[in-house]
Design an enzyme around this catalytic site. Structure first.
Site, PDB file in Angstrom:
ATOM      1  N   GLU A   1      28.545  43.552  36.135  1.00  0.00           N
ATOM      2  CA  GLU A   1      27.978  43.146  34.851  1.00  0.00           C
ATOM      3  C   GLU A   1      27.302  41.811  35.108  1.00  0.00           C
ATOM      4  O   GLU A   1      27.929  40.910  35.656  1.00  0.00           O
ATOM      5  CB  GLU A   1      29.091  42.935  33.825  1.00  0.00           C
ATOM      6  CG  GLU A   1      29.806  44.203  33.414  1.00  0.00           C
ATOM      7  CD  GLU A   1      31.050  43.878  32.598  1.00  0.00           C
ATOM      8  OE1 GLU A   1      30.896  43.585  31.411  1.00  0.00           O
ATOM      9  OE2 GLU A   1      32.157  43.911  33.162  1.00  0.00           O
TER      10      GLU A   1
ATOM     11  N   ARG B   1      42.633  45.194  42.930  1.00  0.00           N
ATOM     12  CA  ARG B   1      41.675  44.117  43.092  1.00  0.00           C
ATOM     13  C   ARG B   1      42.223  43.045  44.034  1.00  0.00           C
ATOM     14  O   ARG B   1      43.418  42.934  44.246  1.00  0.00           O
ATOM     15  CB  ARG B   1      41.279  43.515  41.754  1.00  0.00           C
ATOM     16  CG  ARG B   1      42.406  42.961  40.927  1.00  0.00           C
ATOM     17  CD  ARG B   1      41.861  42.237  39.685  1.00  0.00           C
ATOM     18  NE  ARG B   1      40.817  42.987  39.006  1.00  0.00           N
ATOM     19  CZ  ARG B   1      39.694  42.419  38.541  1.00  0.00           C
ATOM     20  NH1 ARG B   1      39.471  41.129  38.682  1.00  0.00           N
ATOM     21  NH2 ARG B   1      38.795  43.133  37.929  1.00  0.00           N
TER      22      ARG B   1
ATOM     23  N   LYS C   1      35.543  35.859  35.670  1.00  0.00           N
ATOM     24  CA  LYS C   1      34.267  35.189  35.428  1.00  0.00           C
ATOM     25  C   LYS C   1      34.329  34.326  34.189  1.00  0.00           C
ATOM     26  O   LYS C   1      33.673  33.297  34.118  1.00  0.00           O
ATOM     27  CB  LYS C   1      33.156  36.239  35.305  1.00  0.00           C
ATOM     28  CG  LYS C   1      32.737  36.774  36.652  1.00  0.00           C
ATOM     29  CD  LYS C   1      31.595  37.745  36.528  1.00  0.00           C
ATOM     30  CE  LYS C   1      32.090  39.081  36.058  1.00  0.00           C
ATOM     31  NZ  LYS C   1      31.086  40.151  36.173  1.00  0.00           N
TER      32      LYS C   1
HETATM   33  P1  ATP Z   1      36.140  39.594  36.512  1.00  0.00           P
HETATM   34  O1  ATP Z   1      37.247  40.415  35.941  1.00  0.00           O
HETATM   35  O2  ATP Z   1      36.497  38.848  37.733  1.00  0.00           O
HETATM   36  O3  ATP Z   1      35.490  38.710  35.522  1.00  0.00           O
HETATM   37  P2  ATP Z   1      34.683  42.022  36.475  1.00  0.00           P
HETATM   38  O4  ATP Z   1      35.570  43.056  37.030  1.00  0.00           O
HETATM   39  O5  ATP Z   1      34.468  42.039  35.035  1.00  0.00           O
HETATM   40  O6  ATP Z   1      35.075  40.600  37.029  1.00  0.00           O
HETATM   41  P3  ATP Z   1      32.227  43.225  37.259  1.00  0.00           P
HETATM   42  O7  ATP Z   1      30.912  42.594  37.292  1.00  0.00           O
HETATM   43  O8  ATP Z   1      32.493  44.253  36.243  1.00  0.00           O
HETATM   44  O9  ATP Z   1      33.282  42.054  37.161  1.00  0.00           O
HETATM   45  O10 ATP Z   1      32.618  43.751  38.688  1.00  0.00           O
HETATM   46  C1  ATP Z   1      31.774  44.539  39.493  1.00  0.00           C
HETATM   47  C2  ATP Z   1      32.610  45.345  40.423  1.00  0.00           C
HETATM   48  O11 ATP Z   1      33.432  44.488  41.216  1.00  0.00           O
HETATM   49  C3  ATP Z   1      33.544  46.262  39.675  1.00  0.00           C
HETATM   50  O12 ATP Z   1      33.497  47.537  40.297  1.00  0.00           O
HETATM   51  C4  ATP Z   1      34.886  45.627  39.820  1.00  0.00           C
HETATM   52  O13 ATP Z   1      35.887  46.604  39.819  1.00  0.00           O
HETATM   53  C5  ATP Z   1      34.767  44.914  41.151  1.00  0.00           C
HETATM   54  N1  ATP Z   1      35.658  43.750  41.197  1.00  0.00           N
HETATM   55  C6  ATP Z   1      35.714  42.727  40.322  1.00  0.00           C
HETATM   56  N2  ATP Z   1      36.691  41.870  40.653  1.00  0.00           N
HETATM   57  C7  ATP Z   1      37.268  42.340  41.777  1.00  0.00           C
HETATM   58  C8  ATP Z   1      38.337  41.908  42.617  1.00  0.00           C
HETATM   59  N3  ATP Z   1      39.021  40.796  42.350  1.00  0.00           N
HETATM   60  N4  ATP Z   1      38.658  42.662  43.694  1.00  0.00           N
HETATM   61  C9  ATP Z   1      37.969  43.776  43.953  1.00  0.00           C
HETATM   62  N5  ATP Z   1      36.956  44.247  43.217  1.00  0.00           N
HETATM   63  C10 ATP Z   1      36.602  43.542  42.128  1.00  0.00           C
HETATM   64 MG    MG Z   2      34.048  44.298  34.541  1.00  0.00          MG
END
Ligand code: ATP
Ligand code: MG
Length: 578
Positions: free
Chosen positions: A44, A272, A282
C-alpha cells in the site's frame, strides 16, 4: 514449467525447501497452474518500505526467479487519504535497490477500479451485496464480538433493483460522504468476523494519486486485494499471517464471481519478520518522522530500506539475511545481530580499509625530520587484492586514538604506554618517551615519541616483536569529519507490545542515546574524494559510510554502519578496548 536450461536457473538456497516452495512444487507436479508461477509484491503506498517488506520482496521475487516465473509490483492503492506519490516513487526505488526487477509489470489496484465496480454490480445482481445506510458507528456496533453474533442491518433485504440503483447513484456522486456503503451479504453470525457483511465500497470525495477525481467511491482493501490478484493471473498470493482469516472472505468473493479453480490464486500465509528494539508498523514510523523523533524516513536509525541504505547497509546483506531467516508459520522475533552478521560478511569483502581517528591524541615523533612527508603504500583490502593500494602521508606529527594510550596500562593492555614500543599500521615502530599535559586541566595533550627508521614495513632487522598495532593519521594532511555513531532506536526489545501492556506511549521507550555525534574526527586524506553512500572499514573501528544527505566537501559526515566484531590483527584480540 521453467523453460530455461538447468544451468541458467538460479540455484535454490540451502534451506529454502520451505512450506511455500513445497506447495508450489506440488502445484507444479499436479499441473494446477500449468506449471506457471506468478507472484506479486503488493504494497500500500502509504509509507516507506521497511526491512519486513524486504522479507516479502525477497520471497516473492526470489520464488519467481527460482521457478522461472514472474513477479509483479502492484500498488494496492485503495485508500487515497493516506497515499502519496512520494511513497509510490520511494517504493520503486527501494525494490530496485534491493536488486529486483518487475520489468513491465508495474500495476495499481486503481487500474482495476472499473472492473472491481463491475464485479460489485454482479454481486448486487446476485443478491450478494446491498447498500447500507447505517453509520460507521452503527455498523461497528452491530458487528458483534468474537463470541456474540452480529445483527442484520435493517437495509440488508432491499430488493436487487433498489440496491443497483443506489450503488449507481453512489458512484454518480448523489450521496454525501459516509452516508452509505456497499456491503457483501454474507452472514452476520459467521464465527469469522471478516465474513459479517464486510464493506466493499465507501463514499469519499478525495483525489486519488492515480485516478484523480474520477471516483467518489473507493473499494476497501479486502474487496480489491484478492480480485486484483485474480485479474493479474497470480498463482500464489503470498502474504503475512494476519491475512489467514481473510482468506475465507477472499475465497467467498471469488466463488461469488464464479472464479473457479484451476487458475485462481492460492493464498499462502507466512509469519512476518519482527526485529527487536524497533517498531515496524508504517503508522508508527510515520509518527516518528512527523513528530521529529528521527530526521526523516531515511534516518539511519530507522528500520526502513532507505534508512538502512543511508546507514551503509548493502542490498546483498539484506537479501542474504532475508533468505537465511527462511519462512515459517509462527511469529517470532529475529535478533538484529543476524542482520549485522550478514552485513559484516558482505562489507568485509567489498569495503576498502582506511584509517580514521575518532578521538584524536597528538603524537610528535621527535627524531623524525620536521617538514618531511613520506608516502607509504597501503593495501586497500586484504580480502581483495584487486582492490589495489593507495598512498598515505607519514609525517613528524600524527594522531592516534586517545584510547590507545594508557599512562598506567592494565594487564593485557598491549597498546602505547610510557616507554613502550608499538607498531603503526603500514608505518614504523614508535616508542613513547614523554607525556605532555595541560597544566591547568591535567589532560594529556600530546605524546612525545621516537621512531625506529629501520622498522618501515612493520618489522626490524633484529626481529624485535611488538604486541600492539595502532591506526594513525598524519596531522597536516588529516581530513576533519563528523562521525555519527548509532545505537538502537528503542531501549526495550518490544516497544510496541510493552507500551500496550503497560498502557504507556511506545515513544517513551525511545533510546535517548541512539545517536552520538562525534566532531573533530581525523581521517586519512584519501577519504577527501569519497563519494556519498560509499562504505569503508575504518581499521579497528567498524564500517562507516559517507552520509548521502549531510556530507559535503566542507564538512564530511560519516555514519557508522556497524561496528567490527573482530579487529583486523589477531594478536590484538586480547588487546581490544572493553
Ligand atoms: P505495516 O503493517 O508494517 O504497516 P503493511 O503490512 O500494512 O505494513 P503493506 O504495504 O500492506 O504493509 O505490505 C506489503 C507486503 O509486505 C504485504 O504482502 C505484507 O504482507 C508484507 N509485509 C509487511 N510487513 C511485513 C513484515 N514485517 N514481514 C514480512 N512481510 C511483511
Ligand atoms: Mg497492509
Amino acid at each position: 514449467m521453467d523453460a530455461r536450461p538447468a544451468e541458467n536457473r538460479p540455484v535454490r538456497e540451502p534451506g529454502s525447501n520451505d512450506f511455500i516452495r513445497s506447495i508450489i512444487d506440488a502445484d507444479n507436479r499436479s499441473g494446477t497452474y500449468g506449471g506457471r508461477v506468478h507472484t506479486r509484491f503488493p504494497p500500500e503506498p502509504n509509507g516507506y518500505l521497511h526491512i519486513g517488506h524486504a522479507k516479502s520482496i525477497v520471497l516473492n521475487f526470489g520464488i519467481a526467479e527460482e521457478y522461472g516465473g514472474r513477479c509483479n509490483l502492484r500498488f494496492d492503492d485503495t485508500n487515497p487519504e493516506k497515499e502519496e506519490l512520494e511513497y509510490i516513487e520511494s517504493i520503486q526505488q527501494d525494490v530496485r535497490w534491493l536488486g529486483f526487477d518487475w520489468q513491465d509489470r508495474l500495476y495499481y489496484a486503481s487500474n482495476y477500479f472499473e472492473q472491481l465496480y463491475e464485479f460489485a454490480e454482479r454481486l448486487v445482481g446476485k443478491g450478494l451485496a446491498y447498500v447500507d445506510e447505517l453509520s460507521a458507528d452503527q455498523i461497528r456496533e452491530t458487528r458483534g464480538t468474537p463470541t456474540e453474533p452480529g445483527t442484520n442491518s435493517p437495509y440488508r433485504d432491499r430488493p436487487v433493483a433498489e440496491n443497483l440503483d443506489l450503488l449507481r447513484r453512489m458512484r454518480a456522486g448523489e450521496f454525501a460522504d459516509g452516508s452509505r456503503v456497499l456491503r457483501a451479504r454474507i452472514d452476520m453470525a459467521a464465527p469469522n468476523i471478516n465474513l459479517r457483511d464486510p464493506i466493499l465500497y465507501r463514499i469519499r470525495r478525495v483525489s486519488h494519486p492515480n485516478t484523480g477525481d474520477s471516483w467518489c467511491i473507493y473499494p476497501t482493501y479486502d474487496w480489491a486485494h484478492g480480485q486484483s490478484d485474480w485479474i493479474e493471473g497470480i498463482t500464489h498470493s503470498i502474504c503475512t499471517l494476519e491475512f489467514e482469516n481473510h482468506r475465507p472472505l477472499y475465497d467467498w468473493f471469488l466463488d461469488a464471481l464464479d472464479a473457479r479453480t484451476p487458475g485462481r490464486p492460492r493464498q499462502i500465509e507466512f509469519a512476518r519478520l519482527n526485529l527487536g528494539y524497533t517498531v515496524m508498523s508504517k503508522r508508527r514510523l510515520l509518527e516518528l518522522v512527523r513528530e521529529g523523533h528521527v530526521a526523516g524516513w531515511d534516518d539511519p536509525r530507522m528500520p526502513t530500506i532507505c534508512g538502512m541504505r543511508r546507514r551503509g547497509y548493502t542490498p546483498g546483506a539484506i537479501r542474504n539475511f532475508c533468505r537465511s531467516i527462511g519462512v515459517s508459520k509462527t511469529n517470532s522475533q529475529i535478533d538484529l545481530a543476524m542482520l549485522e552478521f550478514h552485513l559484516r560478511e558482505d562489507l568485509n569483502k567489498r569495503a576498502p580499509r582506511v584509517m580514521a581517528v575518532l578521538d584524536p591524541l597528538k603524537v610528535v615523533i621527535e627524531n623524525y625530520p620536521a617538514g618531511k612527508a613520506e608516502q607509504i603504500e597501503a593495501e586497500n583490502n586484504p580480502e581483495d587484492p584487486s582492490a589495489g593500494t593507495r598512498m598515505l602521508p607519514f609525517t613528524r606529527e600524527i594522531y592516534i586514538e586517545r584510547d590507545d594510550f594508557r599512562e598506567d596500562p592494565p594487564k593485557k593492555f598491549f597498546r602505547l604506554a610510557p616507554g613502550r614500543e608499538v607498531r603503526l599500521k603500514h608505518g614504523y615502530y614508535i616508542t613513547c618517551r614523554q607525556v605532555v599535559r595541560d597544566p591547568s586541566s591535567g589532560e594529556i595533550t600530546e605524546l612525545r615519541c621516537s621512531y625506529d627508521p629501520q622498522s618501515a614495513g612493520g618489522s626490524t632487522p633484529d626481529g624485535r616483536k611488538v604486541k600492539g598495532t595502532l591506526h594513525w593519521v598524519s596531522v597536516a594532511q588529516a581530513l576533519e569529519a563528523e562521525v555519527r555513531l548509532y545505537d538502537r532506536l528503542f531501549s526495550v526489545a518490544n516497544p510496541a507490545e510493552d507500551a500496550q501492556r503497560r498502557n504507556v506511549d511506545y515513544k517513551s521507550f525511545l533510546n535517548p542515546d541512539s545517536l552520538r555525534v562525534v566532531e573533530g574526527c581525523k581521517l586519512e586524506p584519501s577519504l577527501r574524494e569519497a563519494a556519498p553512500g560509499t562504505t569503508f572499514q575504518f581499521l579497528r573501528q567498524g564500517y562507516f559510510c559517507v552520509d548521502s544527505t549531510d556530507s559535503s566537501a566542507e564538512k564530511p559526515v560519516f555514519n557508522r554502519t556497524v561496528s567490527l566484531r573482530d579487529s583486523w590483527a589477531k594478536i590484538e584480540r586480547a588487546d581490544k578496548p572493553t
